[in-house]
Motif scaffolding. Structure first.
Motif, PDB file in Angstrom:
ATOM      1  N   TYR A   1      49.999  50.452  45.697  1.00  0.00           N
ATOM      2  CA  TYR A   1      50.961  49.849  44.772  1.00  0.00           C
ATOM      3  C   TYR A   1      50.322  49.387  43.464  1.00  0.00           C
ATOM      4  O   TYR A   1      50.855  48.538  42.778  1.00  0.00           O
ATOM      5  N   ILE A   2      49.171  49.967  43.147  1.00  0.00           N
ATOM      6  CA  ILE A   2      48.530  49.733  41.850  1.00  0.00           C
ATOM      7  C   ILE A   2      48.560  51.046  41.099  1.00  0.00           C
ATOM      8  O   ILE A   2      48.135  52.086  41.631  1.00  0.00           O
ATOM      9  N   TYR A   3      49.044  51.021  39.851  1.00  0.00           N
ATOM     10  CA  TYR A   3      49.237  52.249  39.080  1.00  0.00           C
ATOM     11  C   TYR A   3      48.267  52.268  37.902  1.00  0.00           C
ATOM     12  O   TYR A   3      48.116  51.271  37.187  1.00  0.00           O
ATOM     13  N   VAL A   4      47.605  53.418  37.717  1.00  0.00           N
ATOM     14  CA  VAL A   4      46.506  53.481  36.781  1.00  0.00           C
ATOM     15  C   VAL A   4      46.560  54.746  35.931  1.00  0.00           C
ATOM     16  O   VAL A   4      47.222  55.735  36.288  1.00  0.00           O
TER      17      VAL A   4
ATOM     18  N   LEU B   1      50.604  58.447  34.772  1.00  0.00           N
ATOM     19  CA  LEU B   1      50.146  57.469  35.745  1.00  0.00           C
ATOM     20  C   LEU B   1      49.818  58.095  37.093  1.00  0.00           C
ATOM     21  O   LEU B   1      50.368  59.121  37.464  1.00  0.00           O
ATOM     22  N   GLN B   2      48.922  57.429  37.830  1.00  0.00           N
ATOM     23  CA  GLN B   2      48.597  57.810  39.193  1.00  0.00           C
ATOM     24  C   GLN B   2      48.506  56.561  40.055  1.00  0.00           C
ATOM     25  O   GLN B   2      48.298  55.452  39.554  1.00  0.00           O
ATOM     26  N   VAL B   3      48.650  56.760  41.359  1.00  0.00           N
ATOM     27  CA  VAL B   3      48.467  55.670  42.311  1.00  0.00           C
ATOM     28  C   VAL B   3      46.974  55.497  42.547  1.00  0.00           C
ATOM     29  O   VAL B   3      46.253  56.483  42.752  1.00  0.00           O
ATOM     30  N   LEU B   4      46.504  54.257  42.523  1.00  0.00           N
ATOM     31  CA  LEU B   4      45.067  54.007  42.681  1.00  0.00           C
ATOM     32  C   LEU B   4      44.521  54.608  43.973  1.00  0.00           C
ATOM     33  O   LEU B   4      43.406  55.133  43.992  1.00  0.00           O
ATOM     34  N   ALA B   5      45.285  54.550  45.042  1.00  0.00           N
ATOM     35  CA  ALA B   5      44.817  55.064  46.334  1.00  0.00           C
ATOM     36  C   ALA B   5      44.494  56.554  46.282  1.00  0.00           C
ATOM     37  O   ALA B   5      43.755  57.063  47.134  1.00  0.00           O
ATOM     38  N   GLN B   6      45.026  57.264  45.284  1.00  0.00           N
ATOM     39  CA  GLN B   6      44.822  58.706  45.199  1.00  0.00           C
ATOM     40  C   GLN B   6      43.682  59.102  44.251  1.00  0.00           C
ATOM     41  O   GLN B   6      43.373  60.280  44.108  1.00  0.00           O
TER      42      GLN B   6
END
Length: 214
Positions: free
Chosen positions: A208-211, A139-144
């Protein structure tokens, strides 16, 4: 466990998820308390061996703190599933009710609930109910996520504004999107679905969205 300590364990867990650490400011934002209150509680939790302070003021859970947090998160997300699946409670009402119920620390009751719910693996918001190291690694943080990258939404933090955004924008778990623009000045990220539908997110929500990144 003191209720306030449980609240901070949850907030630090959520704020630092996939990011290695968090800050006083971020914890204060999640809990909607003064920064001074965060400093006081973090100092206490550090003395109890639940958190560690890192360079540049970063705060992270210790091994003991992470273990305690996961026990709380397990009960919390299990009750989220129960409220959603059995009581059909609206998503916006689930987190607060589930967190109240998570104070129940009866092992027999929790085990029975887990069995009755057919041992669910994820909450209605996509969060893992038990530690899933493989998912965490992927998983990764959407902002990144970089521009032009394609992603699939795995989960998101069950804050009221986040739940409302997902409902109003008609975003959903498992949805595939592409990052078409990131604007640091405006603090927004533009996304696009395969059908051409576009979405605009502010950076605070995107943290705070994980993708899954494809």
């Amino acid at each position: 466990m003191r209720k306030s300590v449980a609240n901070y364990l949850k907030a630090i867990f959520e704020a630092s998820y996939l990011q290695g650490g968090t800050s006083n400011k971020q914890i204060a934002e999640l809990l909607q308390v003064a920064a001074g209150s965060v400093t006081e509680m973090v100092t206490y939790m550090e003395s109890e061996g639940l958190v560690q302070r890192q360079k540049y003021g970063q705060i992270k859970l210790s091994s003991a703190g992470e273990q305690a947090a996961w026990k709380l998160i397990y009960r919390y997300r299990l009750f989220e599933v129960w409220l959603s699946k059995t009581l059909d409670l609206p998503l916006l009402k689930i987190p607060n009710q589930a967190w109240t119920l998570a104070a129940v620390n009866d092992e027999l009751l929790i085990n029975r609930l887990n069995i009755v719910l057919a041992q669910p693996t994820h909450s209605p918001f996509g969060g893992c109910i038990q530690i899933d190291e493989r998912a965490t690694d992927e998983l990764q943080v959407l902002a990144q996520i970089n521009e032009q990258q394609v992603l699939t939404i795995h989960s998101y933090l069950e804050q009221p504004d986040m739940i409302q955004y997902f409902q109003y924008a008609d975003l959903h778990l498992g949805q595939k999107l592409q990052v078409i623009d990131k604007n640091p000045e405006l603090q927004v990220i533009a996304l696009q679905a395969a059908d051409g539908q576009k979405y605009l997110l502010n950076w605070r929500l995107a943290r705070y969205i994980y993708v899954f990144n494809h």
